[in-house]
Design an enzyme around this catalytic site. Structure first.
Site, short mmCIF file in Angstrom:
data_model
loop_
_atom_site.label_atom_id
_atom_site.label_comp_id
_atom_site.label_asym_id
_atom_site.label_seq_id
_atom_site.Cartn_x
_atom_site.Cartn_y
_atom_site.Cartn_z
N HIS A 238 1.58 5.43 -6.39
CA HIS A 238 0.69 4.33 -6.77
C HIS A 238 1.12 3.09 -6.02
O HIS A 238 2.30 2.74 -6.02
CB HIS A 238 0.73 4.12 -8.29
CG HIS A 238 0.14 5.29 -9.03
ND1 HIS A 238 -1.20 5.51 -9.12
CD2 HIS A 238 0.74 6.32 -9.67
CE1 HIS A 238 -1.43 6.62 -9.80
NE2 HIS A 238 -0.26 7.13 -10.15
N ARG A 239 0.16 2.42 -5.40
CA ARG A 239 0.51 1.33 -4.48
C ARG A 239 0.02 -0.02 -4.92
O ARG A 239 0.69 -1.03 -4.75
CB ARG A 239 -0.10 1.63 -3.09
CG ARG A 239 0.33 2.95 -2.50
CD ARG A 239 -0.75 3.54 -1.62
NE ARG A 239 -1.90 3.99 -2.40
CZ ARG A 239 -3.06 4.37 -1.91
NH1 ARG A 239 -3.25 4.33 -0.61
NH2 ARG A 239 -4.05 4.76 -2.68
N VAL B 24 5.68 6.66 -7.43
CA VAL B 24 5.61 5.64 -6.38
C VAL B 24 4.47 5.89 -5.39
O VAL B 24 4.30 5.12 -4.45
CB VAL B 24 6.97 5.48 -5.63
CG1 VAL B 24 8.07 5.10 -6.60
CG2 VAL B 24 7.34 6.73 -4.85
N GLN C 83 20.18 6.81 -4.29
CA GLN C 83 21.11 7.94 -4.09
C GLN C 83 21.97 7.71 -2.85
O GLN C 83 22.83 8.51 -2.53
CB GLN C 83 20.32 9.25 -3.95
CG GLN C 83 19.71 9.73 -5.25
CD GLN C 83 19.04 11.08 -5.10
OE1 GLN C 83 18.71 11.51 -3.99
NE2 GLN C 83 18.82 11.76 -6.21
N ARG C 84 21.69 6.60 -2.16
CA ARG C 84 22.48 6.28 -0.97
C ARG C 84 23.69 5.44 -1.36
O ARG C 84 24.81 5.67 -0.89
CB ARG C 84 21.60 5.51 0.01
CG ARG C 84 22.23 5.31 1.33
CD ARG C 84 21.27 4.64 2.30
NE ARG C 84 21.88 4.55 3.60
CZ ARG C 84 21.66 3.59 4.46
NH1 ARG C 84 20.80 2.62 4.18
NH2 ARG C 84 22.28 3.57 5.61
N GLN D 250 17.08 3.36 -8.59
CA GLN D 250 18.49 3.67 -8.36
C GLN D 250 18.62 4.43 -7.02
O GLN D 250 17.90 5.41 -6.79
CB GLN D 250 18.96 4.57 -9.50
CG GLN D 250 20.42 4.89 -9.51
CD GLN D 250 20.72 5.81 -10.70
OE1 GLN D 250 20.08 6.85 -10.87
NE2 GLN D 250 21.68 5.42 -11.50
N ARG E 264 -2.70 9.67 -15.23
CA ARG E 264 -1.46 10.35 -15.65
C ARG E 264 -1.44 10.75 -17.11
O ARG E 264 -0.58 11.53 -17.52
CB ARG E 264 -0.25 9.46 -15.31
CG ARG E 264 -0.17 9.02 -13.85
CD ARG E 264 -0.09 10.19 -12.89
NE ARG E 264 0.07 9.74 -11.50
CZ ARG E 264 0.27 10.56 -10.49
NH1 ARG E 264 0.34 11.87 -10.67
NH2 ARG E 264 0.39 10.08 -9.26
N GLN F 88 6.13 11.12 -7.59
CA GLN F 88 4.71 11.00 -7.95
C GLN F 88 4.37 9.55 -8.31
O GLN F 88 3.32 9.03 -7.95
CB GLN F 88 4.39 11.88 -9.16
CG GLN F 88 4.56 13.36 -8.92
CD GLN F 88 4.32 14.15 -10.21
OE1 GLN F 88 3.19 14.30 -10.66
NE2 GLN F 88 5.37 14.64 -10.80
C1 LIG Z 1 -3.28 15.19 -11.22
C2 LIG Z 1 -2.84 14.65 -9.88
C3 LIG Z 1 -2.51 15.51 -8.87
C4 LIG Z 1 -2.08 15.03 -7.63
N1 LIG Z 1 -1.75 15.92 -6.64
C5 LIG Z 1 -1.35 15.46 -5.45
C6 LIG Z 1 -0.99 16.35 -4.40
O1 LIG Z 1 -1.03 17.55 -4.56
N2 LIG Z 1 -0.57 15.83 -3.22
C7 LIG Z 1 -0.54 14.49 -3.00
O2 LIG Z 1 -0.17 14.08 -1.91
N3 LIG Z 1 -0.86 13.62 -3.97
C8 LIG Z 1 -1.26 14.06 -5.17
N4 LIG Z 1 -1.59 13.17 -6.15
C9 LIG Z 1 -1.47 11.72 -5.88
C10 LIG Z 1 -2.84 11.08 -5.59
O3 LIG Z 1 -3.44 11.65 -4.47
C11 LIG Z 1 -2.67 9.57 -5.37
O4 LIG Z 1 -1.91 9.34 -4.22
C12 LIG Z 1 -1.99 8.89 -6.52
O5 LIG Z 1 -2.55 9.32 -7.75
C13 LIG Z 1 -2.13 7.37 -6.37
O6 LIG Z 1 -3.39 6.99 -6.86
P1 LIG Z 1 -4.37 6.01 -6.08
O7 LIG Z 1 -4.73 6.55 -4.75
O8 LIG Z 1 -5.50 5.73 -7.02
O9 LIG Z 1 -3.46 4.77 -5.76
P2 LIG Z 1 -3.14 3.39 -6.45
O10 LIG Z 1 -2.13 2.71 -5.67
O11 LIG Z 1 -2.84 3.60 -7.90
O12 LIG Z 1 -4.44 2.56 -6.24
C14 LIG Z 1 -5.34 2.11 -7.22
C15 LIG Z 1 -6.69 2.01 -6.58
O13 LIG Z 1 -6.66 0.93 -5.62
C16 LIG Z 1 -7.46 1.29 -4.50
N5 LIG Z 1 -6.60 1.37 -3.32
C17 LIG Z 1 -5.25 1.42 -3.29
N6 LIG Z 1 -4.80 1.44 -2.03
C18 LIG Z 1 -5.89 1.41 -1.24
C19 LIG Z 1 -6.09 1.43 0.15
N7 LIG Z 1 -5.08 1.49 1.00
N8 LIG Z 1 -7.34 1.38 0.61
C20 LIG Z 1 -8.38 1.31 -0.22
N9 LIG Z 1 -8.28 1.31 -1.56
C21 LIG Z 1 -7.05 1.35 -2.07
C22 LIG Z 1 -8.11 2.63 -4.82
O14 LIG Z 1 -9.35 2.42 -5.46
C23 LIG Z 1 -7.13 3.23 -5.82
O15 LIG Z 1 -7.70 4.21 -6.66
C24 LIG Z 1 -2.01 13.62 -7.39
C25 LIG Z 1 -2.36 12.75 -8.44
C26 LIG Z 1 -2.76 13.25 -9.65
C27 LIG Z 1 -3.12 12.27 -10.75
#
Ligand SMILES: Cc1cc2nc3c(=O)[nH]c(=O)nc-3n(C[C@H](O)[C@H](O)[C@H](O)COP(=O)(O)OP(=O)(O)OC[C@H]3O[C@@H](n4cnc5c(N)ncnc54)[C@H](O)[C@@H]3O)c2cc1C
Length: 289
Positions: free
Chosen positions: A118-119, A116, A129-130, A127, A208, A114
């Site tokens: 965030h990008r 990673v 596992q490989r 760490q 989170r 979960q």
């Molecule tokens: C309660 C909860 C439940 C979730 N359930 C699921 C699930 O069931 N399945 C699943 O696959 N994922 C799930 N996720 C993950 C979620 O969909 C996001 O992938 C994750 O929270 C990363 O957040 P973010 O997209 O804001 O990315 P971050 O990397 O944290 O990006 C921060 C912000 O930067 C901007 N940004 C980043 N990258 C780009 C881009 N390429 N283009 C344009 N703008 C960008 C956006 O505004 C983004 O909000 C869940 C997350 C939460 C919190």
């Protein structure tokens, strides 16, 4: 004699109940702030953000603004005031100039998967596992399973132990770690280093620390917030569930408001519509949203 109903793990935490804090359990995980120290945070972090903010509105060169801030010629309260206003206005680039590095240990692969996702504004090193041939891989027992009937709990532990014993057998038989790891469960613990700028950290914490987030990652961000508070209570105060700065909850799964931190946006909009209708009946028009 009538049979007692058997408690299932789901009976322990009804979905409609106010979500409990995962802080009530020791999950055997930790998050330690490696950088900055309190001294570095106090000396540089507020002046750096202040400098980024002030540079936009000042004829002075950034190094002059920084010197004035770092030497205390601008009162810290004044710096905080500007920084707070800029953060609350969403001018996010100003807080990308400072970073926090955490050592995260003992979390599960479920959590790391979960995390990673965030990008933006982040770096992770985990760490492998490989490359690590584990002598004794550790795993986590979730609270609902700890509280489950003994038979279920024992079966969980047995299943984990069996999978991990099989992992060791595969290694002993010469199967490479990169293949033996395929039998590892999601509950397997892992360690990683995460560096994040403050903008990304506030964004991640908003998602989170929300009570709708999964309990383990929510606990991680509670630990992270505690660490940031330790070096800067001012900056730590921005790490909050997203509903706190928003003023309302936008989570679909909280339409029933079982999490009471902030009202759901449906109810906020309904209250606004009601207020508008009352104003209209009294001959006044409120601005349209
Ligand atoms: C309660 C909860 C439940 C979730 N359930 C699921 C699930 O069931 N399945 C699943 O696959 N994922 C799930 N996720 C993950 C979620 O969909 C996001 O992938 C994750 O929270 C990363 O957040 P973010 O997209 O804001 O990315 P971050 O990397 O944290 O990006 C921060 C912000 O930067 C901007 N940004 C980043 N990258 C780009 C881009 N390429 N283009 C344009 N703008 C960008 C956006 O505004 C983004 O909000 C869940 C997350 C939460 C919190």
């Amino acid at each position: 004699m009538s049979e007692q109903p058997v408690a299932t793990p789901l009976d322990v935490v009804p979905r409609s109940a106010t979500p409990r804090s995962p802080a009530t359990r020791d999950l055997g995980m930790s998050a330690k702030l490696l950088f900055p120290t309190r001294e570095i945070a106090e000396q540089y972090y507020l002046p750096l953000i202040y400098t980024a903010c002030r540079t936009c509105y000042s004829e002075l060169r950034p190094e002059e603004i920084f010197a004035r801030a770092a030497e205390g010629r601008v009162a810290p309260e004044k710096q905080q005031d500007l920084v707070r206003k800029v953060i609350e206005s969403g001018h996010g680039s100003t807080i990308e100039h400072i970073v926090f590095t955490f050592a995260i240990s003992g979390v599960t692969r479920t959590l790391s998967h979960q995390l990673v996702r965030h990008r933006a504004g982040l770096a992770f090193d985990q760490q492998s596992q490989r490359y690590v041939n584990y002598k004794r891989p550790a795993y986590m027992v979730p609270g609902t399973i700890q509280d489950a009937p003994q038979e279920l709990r024992e079966r969980y532990v047995a299943e984990m132990d069996e999978s991990l014993a099989f992992y060791s057998e595969l290694l002993e038989a010469g199967v490479p770690g990169e293949d033996a790891r395929f039998v590892m469960p999601n509950a397997t613990r892992t360690n990683l280093v995460m560096t994040t700028n403050l903008r990304a950290l506030i964004h991640m914490s908003g998602l989170r620390l929300c009570t709708m987030a999964q309990w383990e990652i929510r606990r991680l961000f509670q630990l992270i917030r505690h660490e940031v508070f330790g070096v800067s209570p001012f900056l730590g105060s921005f790490l909050a569930p997203k509903c706190v700065p928003l003023g309302y909850c936008d989570e679909d799964r909280n339409r029933d408001e079982h999490c009471p931190i902030r009202p759901h946006k449906d109810n906020v909009l309904a209250a606004w519509a009601e207020k508008k209708a009352v104003a209209k009946a009294a001959g006044r028009e409120l601005p349209t949203l």
